[in-house]
Design a protein around this motif. Structure first.
Motif, mmCIF file in Angstrom:
data_model
loop_
_atom_site.group_PDB
_atom_site.id
_atom_site.type_symbol
_atom_site.label_atom_id
_atom_site.label_comp_id
_atom_site.label_asym_id
_atom_site.label_seq_id
_atom_site.Cartn_x
_atom_site.Cartn_y
_atom_site.Cartn_z
ATOM 1 N N THR A 345 -11.727 6.482 -0.959
ATOM 2 C CA THR A 345 -10.922 6.635 0.248
ATOM 3 C C THR A 345 -9.575 5.935 0.098
ATOM 4 O OG1 THR A 345 -12.935 6.780 1.589
ATOM 5 C CG2 THR A 345 -10.874 6.303 2.753
ATOM 6 N N ARG A 346 -9.563 4.767 -0.531
ATOM 7 C CA ARG A 346 -8.284 4.096 -0.789
ATOM 8 C C ARG A 346 -7.381 4.973 -1.662
ATOM 9 N NH1 ARG A 346 -11.487 -0.776 -0.498
ATOM 10 N NH2 ARG A 346 -12.231 -0.518 -2.641
ATOM 11 N N ALA A 347 -7.978 5.571 -2.700
ATOM 12 C CA ALA A 347 -7.198 6.439 -3.586
ATOM 13 C C ALA A 347 -6.667 7.652 -2.829
ATOM 14 C CB ALA A 347 -8.058 6.880 -4.768
ATOM 15 N N ALA A 348 -7.491 8.223 -1.970
ATOM 16 C CA ALA A 348 -7.065 9.406 -1.209
ATOM 17 C C ALA A 348 -5.933 9.062 -0.240
ATOM 18 C CB ALA A 348 -8.253 9.990 -0.455
ATOM 19 N N LEU A 349 -5.991 7.899 0.392
ATOM 20 C CA LEU A 349 -4.924 7.494 1.309
ATOM 21 C C LEU A 349 -3.600 7.330 0.567
ATOM 22 C CD1 LEU A 349 -6.729 4.909 3.627
ATOM 23 C CD2 LEU A 349 -5.838 7.156 4.281
ATOM 24 N N ARG A 350 -3.651 6.732 -0.619
ATOM 25 C CA ARG A 350 -2.410 6.565 -1.396
ATOM 26 C C ARG A 350 -1.838 7.924 -1.808
ATOM 27 N NH1 ARG A 350 -5.605 2.078 -3.448
ATOM 28 N NH2 ARG A 350 -4.690 0.113 -2.701
ATOM 29 N N THR A 351 -2.727 8.848 -2.132
ATOM 30 C CA THR A 351 -2.270 10.196 -2.474
ATOM 31 C C THR A 351 -1.641 10.872 -1.267
ATOM 32 O OG1 THR A 351 -4.022 10.380 -4.134
ATOM 33 C CG2 THR A 351 -2.987 12.427 -3.402
ATOM 34 N N LEU A 352 -2.266 10.708 -0.108
ATOM 35 C CA LEU A 352 -1.725 11.288 1.129
ATOM 36 C C LEU A 352 -0.296 10.809 1.364
ATOM 37 C CD1 LEU A 352 -1.953 12.693 3.925
ATOM 38 C CD2 LEU A 352 -2.966 10.559 4.767
ATOM 39 N N VAL A 353 -0.084 9.517 1.205
ATOM 40 C CA VAL A 353 1.248 8.960 1.437
ATOM 41 C C VAL A 353 2.254 9.527 0.438
ATOM 42 C CG1 VAL A 353 2.601 6.831 1.388
ATOM 43 C CG2 VAL A 353 0.361 6.872 2.511
ATOM 44 N N ALA A 354 1.826 9.653 -0.831
ATOM 45 C CA ALA A 354 2.721 10.222 -1.849
ATOM 46 C C ALA A 354 3.058 11.673 -1.522
ATOM 47 C CB ALA A 354 2.079 10.133 -3.224
ATOM 48 N N MET A 355 2.075 12.432 -1.042
ATOM 49 C CA MET A 355 2.316 13.828 -0.697
ATOM 50 C C MET A 355 3.199 13.952 0.530
ATOM 51 S SD MET A 355 -1.465 15.450 -1.348
ATOM 52 C CE MET A 355 -0.909 17.117 -0.962
ATOM 53 N N GLY A 356 3.101 13.002 1.441
ATOM 54 C CA GLY A 356 3.910 13.050 2.648
ATOM 55 C C GLY A 356 5.393 12.977 2.359
#
Length: 488
Positions: A345-356
């Motif tokens: 979940t931590r990894a997914a959140l960081r990816t979300l921010v990068a995609m944003g």
């Protein structure tokens, strides 16, 4: 599957032949546990579940062409009756692997097993016919079903091994002895079942303990960046091949960065050369998965540049794992709802921010909005650590500056919401809703072009319904138009 007569299956499983009138009746197709998947020559394994008794579907399997049924009581028609269907499947898998002599590559870890398996399968296919698990078949039922799909043309058999406690992986390795064993990480998944990382490491290390000596070709592929995994080198007779970003890793990544699309890029270094990798998968956590797959491919003789090319071309083979789809109105939905633990979940959140940071509207123009939405549910099986871990994820969403957190579900979701609000400065940015339907209603009313929505929770929550609803129709009732797949 290698062809076996029902008489041979009975002998291998210690079962009793029932209602078999045709001498030499043979199973030539796959072994299935769902009668709807039965076909000519298949073997239907009838399990008694909490809500469904497979014996009641034996006739449907036979009508679909199944050559016989593996059961614990006579179901009517040709069958092998055994005391334990799980153990019988294991016996068939053990015989198949021994008979074929196929190179077995097994992998385990707290997170990343399925994604790594998918990458590894795409690499090894370049070296010859390869069989790998469909979805996440990594237990005492799924692993034999995968092994039984191998036939005399199979060169590589990739197996995923999960564990709910000490001894589980040891049992799986006895069914399908691996020549190469990969340990990805020792994380926080299933803390409640194991009781701590030390116990998780003890269980995961059973894989490297099962490997043959280096002189007989045994190879342990270990994560140099994880101290628990690296320490397993002392528990194996096999040769040790390290992967990671550490300088001493045999197969390592350098110059790791995320592209503007949120996909990782790096320079791959192996003992025989190097190559540039630009992955199609989303999230920096896939670098470690890619290195693990690259280490196995290197061990099996694939040149570094070919490994790099294969990793750059590889996509996802399993559903609901960082599946990225852009709607026609410019909203991007990231469906990662198959499973969740604190690390993933931590990894997914960081990816979300990068995609944003790359949000665009229809036609590629910059859109208004570009907000990031984290739709999160319970991370299961955390035991006494559940409150602290959910609280920490809520706080991390704030620290990463995620625009909106939607916590979905009961008590655990409340802890996510509480962590976000206690971190400070967030007011309406975090909201707690009761279920998936409430989350969908909220999102439909507030999403705008350029927004990126991450959906993630443990499988038991069923949060994929949120992603599916968002993609089912566009705002205003128009059918959704997906412009991107699971890996673009």
């Amino acid at each position: 599957m290698i062809p076996l007569s029902l008489a041979e299956i009975a002998a291998l499983t210690g079962g009793r032949q029932h209602d078999i009138t045709e001498s030499g009746r043979e199973v030539t197709g796959p072994v299935v546990i769902d009668s709807r998947q039965a076909g000519p020559g298949s073997l239907f394994a009838a399990f008694v579940g909490e809500h469904v008794d497979g014996h009641e579907f034996a006739e449907s399997a036979r009508q679909a062409g199944a050559a016989g049924v593996l059961a614990t009581r006579p179901p009517g028609g040709p069958a092998i009756v055994v005391d334990d269907v799980v153990r019988a499947l294991g016996a068939l898998a053990r015989h198949t692997v021994a008979e074929l002599g196929t190179r077995v590559v097994a992998l385990t870890g707290s997170s990343g097993k399925t994604s790594t398996k998918d990458l590894l399968a795409q690499l090894l296919q370049r070296l010859g016919p390869t069989v790998w698990p469909e979805g996440s078949q990594n237990n005492e039922i799924g692993l034999p079903l995968t092994a039984l799909r191998a036939d005399r043309g199979t060169r590589h058999l990739v197996l995923e091994m999960g564990a709910r406690g000490v001894g589980h992986i040891r049992y799986l390795t006895e069914l399908t002895p691996p020549g190469i064993g990969v340990v990805l990480n020792v994380g926080t998944a299933h803390l409640g079942e194991f009781g701590g990382r030390e116990q998780i490491a003890l269980a995961k290390g059973e894989l490297v303990e099962s490997l043959p000596p280096a002189a007989e070709g045994g190879t342990a592929v270990l994560n140099a960046d994880d101290p628990y995994v690296r320490a397993m080198a002392s528990r194996t007779r096999a040769a040790v091949l390290l992967f990671g970003e550490a300088e001493e890793a045999d197969v390592r990544a350098a110059d790791v960065h995320l592209t503007s699309a949120g996909t990782p890029a790096f320079t791959l270094h192996t003992p025989t050369g190097c190559g540039e990798v630009r992955m199609r998968l989303y999230g920096e956590h896939h670098v470690s998965n890619a290195l693990a797959a690259a280490a196995v491919a290197h061990q099996l003789g694939m040149p570094a540049r070919e490994i790099a090319q294969a990793l750059s071309e590889a996509g996802t083979l399993s559903k609901w794992r960082m599946e990225v789809t852009e709607r026609a109105d410019g909203v991007t939905v990231v469906n990662d709802a198959y499973n969740a633990n604190p690390d993933s979940t931590r990894a997914a959140l960081r990816t979300l921010v990068a995609m944003g940071g790359r949000a665009q509207g229809p036609g590629g123009g910059t859109a208004e909005g570009g907000r990031t939405w984290a739709v999160l549910g319970e991370m299961a099986e955390l035991g006494d650590e559940a409150l602290a871990e959910h609280d920490a994820i809520g706080r991390l969403a704030v620290r990463l500056n995620v625009s909106k957190l939607v916590a979905v579900g009961g008590r655990e979701a409340g802890w996510l919401d509480m962590g976000a609000k206690n971190e400070g400065s967030w007011g309406e940015e975090s909201v707690h809703v009761s279920d998936a339907e409430a989350a969908v209603d909220l999102l439909r009313s507030q999403l705008r072009p350029g927004d990126v929505v991450l959906v993630k929770a443990s499988r038991s929550v069923g949060l994929e319904r949120v992603a599916e609803a968002l993609l089912a129709e566009e705002p205003g009732g128009r059918p959704g138009e997906a412009t991107g797949g699971g890996a673009r």
